[in-house]
Design a protein around this motif. Structure first.
Motif, PDB file in Angstrom:
ATOM      1  N   LYS A   1      52.923  34.356  43.705  1.00 37.21           N
ATOM      2  CA  LYS A   1      52.564  33.573  45.473  1.00 37.21           C
ATOM      3  C   LYS A   1      52.428  35.174  45.881  1.00 37.21           C
ATOM      4  O   LYS A   1      51.165  35.624  46.198  1.00 37.21           O
ATOM      5  CB  LYS A   1      52.943  32.669  46.674  1.00 37.21           C
ATOM      6  N   SER A   2      52.814  36.336  45.173  1.00 36.84           N
ATOM      7  CA  SER A   2      52.794  37.438  45.714  1.00 36.84           C
ATOM      8  C   SER A   2      52.198  37.933  44.683  1.00 36.84           C
ATOM      9  O   SER A   2      50.542  38.542  44.936  1.00 36.84           O
ATOM     10  CB  SER A   2      53.824  37.694  45.585  1.00 36.84           C
ATOM     11  N   ASN A   3      51.197  37.277  43.444  1.00 35.20           N
ATOM     12  CA  ASN A   3      50.297  37.794  42.809  1.00 35.20           C
ATOM     13  C   ASN A   3      49.180  36.942  43.343  1.00 35.20           C
ATOM     14  O   ASN A   3      48.294  38.117  43.487  1.00 35.20           O
ATOM     15  CB  ASN A   3      50.307  36.899  41.000  1.00 35.20           C
ATOM     16  N   ARG A   4      49.390  36.265  44.018  1.00 37.85           N
ATOM     17  CA  ARG A   4      48.023  35.245  44.546  1.00 37.85           C
ATOM     18  C   ARG A   4      47.732  36.078  45.873  1.00 37.85           C
ATOM     19  O   ARG A   4      46.215  36.437  46.003  1.00 37.85           O
ATOM     20  CB  ARG A   4      47.993  33.944  44.851  1.00 37.85           C
ATOM     21  N   LEU A   5      48.782  36.591  46.400  1.00 34.82           N
ATOM     22  CA  LEU A   5      48.803  37.456  47.783  1.00 34.82           C
ATOM     23  C   LEU A   5      48.165  39.265  47.126  1.00 34.82           C
ATOM     24  O   LEU A   5      46.900  39.202  47.620  1.00 34.82           O
ATOM     25  CB  LEU A   5      49.111  37.331  48.361  1.00 34.82           C
ATOM     26  N   LYS A   6      48.508  39.044  45.693  1.00 36.09           N
ATOM     27  CA  LYS A   6      48.380  40.922  45.474  1.00 36.09           C
ATOM     28  C   LYS A   6      46.302  41.074  45.569  1.00 36.09           C
ATOM     29  O   LYS A   6      45.084  41.605  45.197  1.00 36.09           O
ATOM     30  CB  LYS A   6      48.781  41.757  44.119  1.00 36.09           C
ATOM     31  N   ASN A   7      45.931  39.656  44.663  1.00 36.81           N
ATOM     32  CA  ASN A   7      44.505  39.290  43.989  1.00 36.81           C
ATOM     33  C   ASN A   7      43.574  39.415  44.985  1.00 36.81           C
ATOM     34  O   ASN A   7      42.186  40.106  45.500  1.00 36.81           O
ATOM     35  CB  ASN A   7      44.277  38.561  42.498  1.00 36.81           C
ATOM     36  N   LEU A   8      44.201  38.154  46.159  1.00 34.47           N
ATOM     37  CA  LEU A   8      43.234  37.860  46.911  1.00 34.47           C
ATOM     38  C   LEU A   8      43.314  39.469  48.114  1.00 34.47           C
ATOM     39  O   LEU A   8      41.811  40.046  48.375  1.00 34.47           O
ATOM     40  CB  LEU A   8      43.964  36.971  48.409  1.00 34.47           C
ATOM     41  N   THR A   9      44.302  40.883  48.269  1.00 35.33           N
ATOM     42  CA  THR A   9      43.764  41.954  48.709  1.00 35.33           C
ATOM     43  C   THR A   9      42.997  42.594  47.831  1.00 35.33           C
ATOM     44  O   THR A   9      42.358  43.214  48.646  1.00 35.33           O
ATOM     45  CB  THR A   9      45.092  42.780  48.670  1.00 35.33           C
ATOM     46  N   SER A  10      43.366  42.814  46.994  1.00 31.03           N
ATOM     47  CA  SER A  10      42.028  43.219  46.001  1.00 31.03           C
ATOM     48  C   SER A  10      41.072  43.077  46.265  1.00 31.03           C
ATOM     49  O   SER A  10      40.006  43.499  46.390  1.00 31.03           O
ATOM     50  CB  SER A  10      42.446  43.550  44.396  1.00 31.03           C
ATOM     51  N   ASP A  11      40.751  41.335  46.031  1.00 35.27           N
ATOM     52  CA  ASP A  11      39.812  41.780  46.495  1.00 35.27           C
ATOM     53  C   ASP A  11      38.791  41.699  47.928  1.00 35.27           C
ATOM     54  O   ASP A  11      37.518  42.352  48.323  1.00 35.27           O
ATOM     55  CB  ASP A  11      38.738  40.106  46.371  1.00 35.27           C
ATOM     56  N   LEU A  12      39.385  41.419  48.763  1.00 35.83           N
ATOM     57  CA  LEU A  12      38.748  41.563  50.195  1.00 35.83           C
ATOM     58  C   LEU A  12      38.929  43.425  50.129  1.00 35.83           C
ATOM     59  O   LEU A  12      37.723  43.931  50.496  1.00 35.83           O
ATOM     60  CB  LEU A  12      40.785  41.889  51.114  1.00 35.83           C
ATOM     61  N   PHE A  13      40.038  44.021  49.682  1.00 35.38           N
ATOM     62  CA  PHE A  13      38.893  45.433  49.342  1.00 35.38           C
ATOM     63  C   PHE A  13      37.756  45.880  49.306  1.00 35.38           C
ATOM     64  O   PHE A  13      36.692  46.613  49.078  1.00 35.38           O
ATOM     65  CB  PHE A  13      40.727  46.388  48.766  1.00 35.38           C
ATOM     66  N   ASP A  14      37.435  45.214  47.936  1.00 32.88           N
ATOM     67  CA  ASP A  14      36.497  45.255  47.164  1.00 32.88           C
ATOM     68  C   ASP A  14      35.192  44.932  47.373  1.00 32.88           C
ATOM     69  O   ASP A  14      33.932  45.802  47.914  1.00 32.88           O
ATOM     70  CB  ASP A  14      36.743  44.592  45.532  1.00 32.88           C
ATOM     71  N   ILE A  15      35.549  43.937  48.377  1.00 38.59           N
ATOM     72  CA  ILE A  15      34.346  43.277  49.058  1.00 38.59           C
ATOM     73  C   ILE A  15      34.171  44.375  50.262  1.00 38.59           C
ATOM     74  O   ILE A  15      32.499  44.917  50.668  1.00 38.59           O
ATOM     75  CB  ILE A  15      34.452  41.816  49.545  1.00 38.59           C
ATOM     76  N   SER A  16      35.311  44.863  51.175  1.00 39.38           N
ATOM     77  CA  SER A  16      34.914  45.959  51.899  1.00 39.38           C
ATOM     78  C   SER A  16      34.393  46.776  52.050  1.00 39.38           C
ATOM     79  O   SER A  16      33.309  47.030  52.466  1.00 39.38           O
ATOM     80  CB  SER A  16      36.211  45.925  52.584  1.00 39.38           C
TER      81      SER A  16
END
Length: 700
Positions: free
Chosen positions: A518-533
């Protein structure tokens, strides 16, 4: 069965059989005609022919002609006063029976006959002044009219009336012409007539049988022409390219020419004899067979065009009619649309005028000014006209000039105000929200200028608020993403260490694995949010360079090879051998392909095929990815590329809802376009980029 019926050999046999049957039928008819002409030329006893299609011998020409000729010869000899060698020879040559003729004191006979004896004979003719007795058909030769005026075939005219009067003056009681033929005397004529009948009927049966075979063969050719055993397509040949009208003209010309030549040949043959007749018949038969072959091939060509549905395309007249019909339809529909638009425009104009005059005081004031100006100008013109009639129009003229000057200044001022309003709207539409309309004339234009300025201020304020909100949202996402990275990294590292230990109780090991996942998934989600932002706020840097789309697709497939194998997916890749160059950021496009192939691995049905196509379409490079989804796609294809929108509404997979949004943002930032299409269970993504550095070569 089709291999047999559509065999080229069987078609050729049918074609040849049809020609042979027509040729044999023509030869049979020709030989019969030749025999008939020989009989006509070599006929005995003065007959013209032996058989002329009579149903019964009693009605035959070979029987009735001797009686008609003999009666005419006897009539001529009686009126001439006696026998002559020439008439007797003609009578003997034309009539083989017995005769007895009496007119006054003149008697011509070869037997003493009574009327009773004659009427008991097989065939007879008795002509008396008062009545005619006969069981044969007499052709008209004037005898009946001269001897029996009531037995008349002629027209009722002056010459006929004179003939009747002469007959009554000449004929006396007991005058007669009697002819008879016994069965024995008629037997040679009957045999010849029967021989002719059998000859004609036999030839007719053979001709009908041959034509029946030819028709069956031709119908078979009509059925199979253009078809081959291996497929259901209609195969055309070179002759099928002819215009239909030219084809029909050739058919009509060949048929007409053949008929004309046949009549000419028959006419010439009726005067010929010997071997020349046979040669002419053979040449005529060859001509008719060749003509029939050409006509049959032209008809088969028409049939092939009908089967191929190209009959209209091959017909110049039908194409012209079709084009004219389309033009007429378009003109008619255009006329209907214009009428509807005119009707709606009249209704709209009436309603607009009424509403403007009744509800809008500004419009009403303008209308009143216009009508008032028009009325005053008309009154001044009338006054000027009346004054000129009486010799004093100076005052009216001056008033008119002053009024016209005032109106001109008013209109020029209003036109200038209108131009300023138009300029303000153009500037506002171009994005100059700070532009203000100034110096507008008082009244309607001043109010409009204030409204335009207010709209600009409102739009500018709304835009600033939107920019501020978007900036705050991007900064919030960026800051949160950045602040989450450090604790997330620690959680991931410590949970990884816990997973490597053997914890007690046993359930603790499972808990550690779940925390790590779950922490890896949260890391990927955070990275995606950062990229699209970053990309949507414009902070992302795009390093464009020349790239080969085919190379990028091969690299992306190689990176996803293990995931594809785990999903038992079969990749069907279609791409050209040559380079397909585009101008884009290589890292961003690699991320786009990674996200799209990752979606295929996550959401494609297990064991199905994924189709990947790279192609060059005119001036664009095209990447197309298609797969069958493993869930019911009940979403809008336009919304699926938005942030946090997921196709799997049940959220049974580990997607974040940002993959397609990131892919679309990167593609758009690089100068391309991304489109999603959904058709049932088929999910398709199409990426389009302009080609870079090469000329378009069409679809490949």
């Amino acid at each position: 069965m089709k291999k047999v019926t559509r065999s080229p050999i069987l078609k050729a046999v049918a074609f040849i059989l049809c020609l042979v049957c027509v040729g044999l039928a023509t030869m049979t008819g020709g030989k019969t005609l030749e025999w008939f002409l020989d009989q006509q030329r070599n006929g005995q006893d003065g007959e013209v022919g032996v058989y002329t299609f009579e149903a019964d011998f009693n009605e035959s020409y070979i029987l009735n002609n001797p009686f008609s000729s003999a009666s005419g010869i006897l009539d001529r000899m009686l009126r001439g006063g006696g026998e002559s060698d020439r008439d007797m020879r003609q009578l003997k040559d034309n009539f083989a029976g017995d005769y007895y003729a009496k007119l006054g004191g003149t008697v011509i006979k070869n037997a003493d006959l009574t009327q009773e004896e004659v009427e008991n004979s097989a065939y007879y003719v008795v002509i008396r002044p008062d009545e005619v007795y006969t069981n044969v058909r007499l052709w008209y030769n004037g005898v009946l009219e001269r001897w029996n005026p009531d037995y008349n075939y002629a027209f009722d005219n002056a010459a006929h009336n004179q003939t009747v009067e002469n007959a009554r003056n000449i004929l006396q009681p007991g005058d007669c012409i009697m002819l008879r033929m016994t069965e024995q005397q008629v037997s040679p004529l009957y045999q010849r007539w029967q021989e002719g009948k059998q000859t004609f009927e036999g030839a007719l049966r053979r001709v009908l049988m041959l034509f029946a075979v030819a028709i069956v063969s031709f119908l078979y050719l009509l059925f199979v022409t253009g078809r081959k055993p291996e497929d259901e397509e209609v195969h055309l040949v070179l002759i099928d390219r002819l215009f239909v009208e030219l084809n029909l003209a050739l058919i009509a010309g060949i048929v007409g020419l053949s008929i004309a030549l046949s009549f000419v040949a028959i006419e010439e043959l009726s005067y010929g004899n010997g071997s020349g007749v046979a040669v002419i018949f053979q040449l005529l038969t060859l001509l008719l067979v060749c003509s029939f072959a050409m006509v049959m091939e032209l008809i088969l060509s028409l049939v092939r065009n009908l089967k191929n549905r190209s009959f209209v395309a091959r017909s110049f007249i039908l194409r012209a009619c079709k084009w004219c019909w389309k033009v007429v339809k378009k003109l008619w529909f255009w006329f209907i649309r214009m009428c509807k638009k005119a009707w709606h425009a009249l209704g709209y104009g009436k309603d607009t005028l009424w509403n403007g005059l009744s509800k809008n005081y500004k419009t009403r004031n303008v209308a009143l000014i216009f009508f008032g100006y028009t009325a005053v100008l008309a009154i001044l013109a009338m006054i000027f006209g009346f004054s000129m009639d009486y010799g004093d129009g100076a005052l009216a003229f001056v008033l008119g000039v002053v009024w016209f000057g005032v109106a001109a200044v008013f209109l020029v001022n209003r036109v200038a105000g209108f131009d300023k309003i138009v300029e303000g709207l153009k500037r506002l539409r171009a994005g100059e929200l700070s532009y203000k309309v100034t110096d507008a004339p008082a009244g309607v234009f001043a109010a409009m200028a204030d409204d335009i300025n207010s709209v600009g201020d409102g739009l500018q304020a709304a835009l600033q608020n939107e920019i501020k909100a978007e900036r705050m949202k991007s900064e919030l996402i960026t800051n949160v993403s950045h602040d989450l990275k450090t604790p997330l990294t620690s959680i991931i590292n410590y949970s990884d260490l816990l997973c490597k230990e053997h914890l007690s109780p046993e359930e603790a090991n499972d808990y550690a694995k779940i925390i790590y996942q779950k922490s890896n998934r949260l890391k990927n989600l955070t990275s995606d949010l950062f990229d699209i932002s970053k990309v949507q706020s414009g902070a992302e840097t795009i390093a464009s360079e020349k790239l080969d789309v085919c190379t990028l697709v091969r690299q992306a497939l190689a990176e996803q090879e293990h995931a594809i194998a785990d999903g038992a997916l079969v990749m069907k890749v279609t791409m050209p051998e040559r380079e397909v160059p585009v101008l884009a950021d290589g890292k961003k496009l690699s991320r786009v392909l990674e996200n799209l192939l990752g979606n295929c691995v996550k959401y494609a049905m297990h064991g199905t095929r994924v189709f990947i196509t790279v192609a060059q379409r005119e001036r664009d490079a095209l990447i197309e990815i298609k797969n069958i989804a493993n869930y019911a796609m009940e979403f809008d294809s336009e919304e699926i590329t938005e942030r946090f929108v997921r196709g799997d509404a049940a959220r049974t997979t580990e997607g974040s809802g940002l993959g397609l949004a990131i892919a679309k943002s990167y593609v758009t930032a690089c100068g391309g376009s991304l489109k999603v299409d959904v058709d049932g269970d088929l999910f398709k993504v199409t990426i389009t980029f302009p080609l870079y550095g090469i000329e378009p070569v069409g679809n490949t």
